[in-house]
Write an enzyme that holds these catalytic residues in place. Structure first.
Site, PDB file in Angstrom:
ATOM      1  N   SER A  87      43.321  34.637  38.424  1.00  0.00           N
ATOM      2  CA  SER A  87      42.567  35.247  37.330  1.00  0.00           C
ATOM      3  C   SER A  87      43.549  36.039  36.480  1.00  0.00           C
ATOM      4  O   SER A  87      44.604  36.463  36.975  1.00  0.00           O
ATOM      5  CB  SER A  87      41.484  36.183  37.872  1.00  0.00           C
ATOM      6  OG  SER A  87      40.929  36.983  36.838  1.00  0.00           O
ATOM      7  N   TYR A 126      38.947  43.563  43.457  1.00  0.00           N
ATOM      8  CA  TYR A 126      39.050  42.174  43.002  1.00  0.00           C
ATOM      9  C   TYR A 126      40.428  41.913  42.392  1.00  0.00           C
ATOM     10  O   TYR A 126      41.069  40.897  42.694  1.00  0.00           O
ATOM     11  CB  TYR A 126      37.959  41.861  41.986  1.00  0.00           C
ATOM     12  CG  TYR A 126      38.068  40.471  41.398  1.00  0.00           C
ATOM     13  CD1 TYR A 126      37.759  39.349  42.160  1.00  0.00           C
ATOM     14  CD2 TYR A 126      38.497  40.290  40.090  1.00  0.00           C
ATOM     15  CE1 TYR A 126      37.876  38.066  41.630  1.00  0.00           C
ATOM     16  CE2 TYR A 126      38.611  39.014  39.554  1.00  0.00           C
ATOM     17  CZ  TYR A 126      38.296  37.909  40.318  1.00  0.00           C
ATOM     18  OH  TYR A 126      38.409  36.637  39.786  1.00  0.00           O
TER      19      TYR A 126
END
Length: 283
Positions: A137, A151
């Site tokens: 990501s 995260y």
């Protein structure tokens, strides 16, 4: 020369993983696809073909992953491209997320990915070729997102281990690509893919605003087209010299550039002091 490959894709019942599996099958590739729930995967792909092997896999279990890799090689006789796509988001401040909630995110996003890499590499090394594609990501390159610390940490870990992996497996003829998408219009921000804290703290108003913005405003309005993202990933797999770093989306590129600019500023602002930290020796 045979151009069709055998792919192993985790997290394939929705999102980028599902789009990838469908495009690969349409192009004539052989695909082993995994999901926690086999019926969800079969319903989503709806393809009954000798080229498609749906597998129920718990990526947190080495035994489950090993069985899936073994079945894939047994059916298709080789393994060319491994895509680690399985994972989920987690929003919550570092203080309010519990140890259990935080470790679970790491267990899936990092250690589950490592299980797949460990079990796939013996086959790829034996073949002396292959390609491992890890879906990370932009949050693994830039962590300036309040409420996404855990995260981000999982995806930063994926960035780090993938760079080391690339150096380790290059002598075996194995390529490695780290994909860092921005916001793509999948169900990643829905309740099934985005965890929230069991015990939120009222003090973190900015985190709650971030959470609400992602769940209510960004969700369903992401600028990225997942079908186009998948096309780029497939093209990267077909390249003789695939990229190690593949940032996907204009937003991902902009956030990456912002991070690079910030790094450059900090480096230059503190260079004079920070580089004079070595031992001084008399001439």
């Amino acid at each position: 020369m045979e151009t069709k490959k055998v792919w192993f894709v985790t997290g394939a019942s929705k999102g980028l993983g599902l789009s990838l599996v469908k495009q690969l099958l349409d192009a004539g590739h052989k695909v082993a696809a995994t999901s926690r729930n086999l019926s969800d995967l079969q319903k989503a792909v709806s393809a009954e073909s000798e080229s498609f092997l749906p597998l129920a896999v718990n990526i947190k279990s080495e035994e489950s992953v090993e069985e899936a890799i073994t079945r894939t090689v047994s059916k298709f006789e080789r393994l060319d491209v491994v895509v680690n796509n399985a994972g989920y988001g987690l929003v919550g401040s570092l203080e309010e997320l519990s140890d259990r909630e935080s470790r679970e995110n790491f267990d899936v996003n990092v250690f589950g990915l490592l299980n797949v890499i460990r079990k796939a590499l013996p086959q790829l090394r034996e073949q002396k070729q292959g390609h491992i594609i890890n879906i990370a990501s932009i949050a693994g390159f830039s962590g300036l997102f309040p409420g996404f610390g855990i995260y981000c940490a999982t995806k930063f870990a994926v960035h780090g281990l993938t760079e080391s992996l690339a150096a380790e497996v290059k002598p075996f003829g194995i390529h490695t690509t780290l994909v860092s998408p921005g916001y793509f219009r999948t169900d990643f921000l829905t309740s099934g893919s985005l965890g929230t804290p069991e015990n939120p703290l009222e003090a973190y108003k900015e985190v709650r605003q971030t959470q609400q913005m992602h769940q209510e405003d960004i969700n369903g309005n992401q600028p990225g087209d997942p079908e186009k993202a998948v096309e780029v990933i497939i093209k990267a797999s077909e390249s003789k010299n695939p990229p190690l770093h593949l940032f996907l989306g204009e937003d991902s590129y902009q956030l990456a550039q912002d991070k690079i600019n910030l790094l450059n500023k900090d480096l230059e602002d503190w260079k004079e002091l920070a580089t004079k930290t070595g031992f001084e020796y008399a001439s």
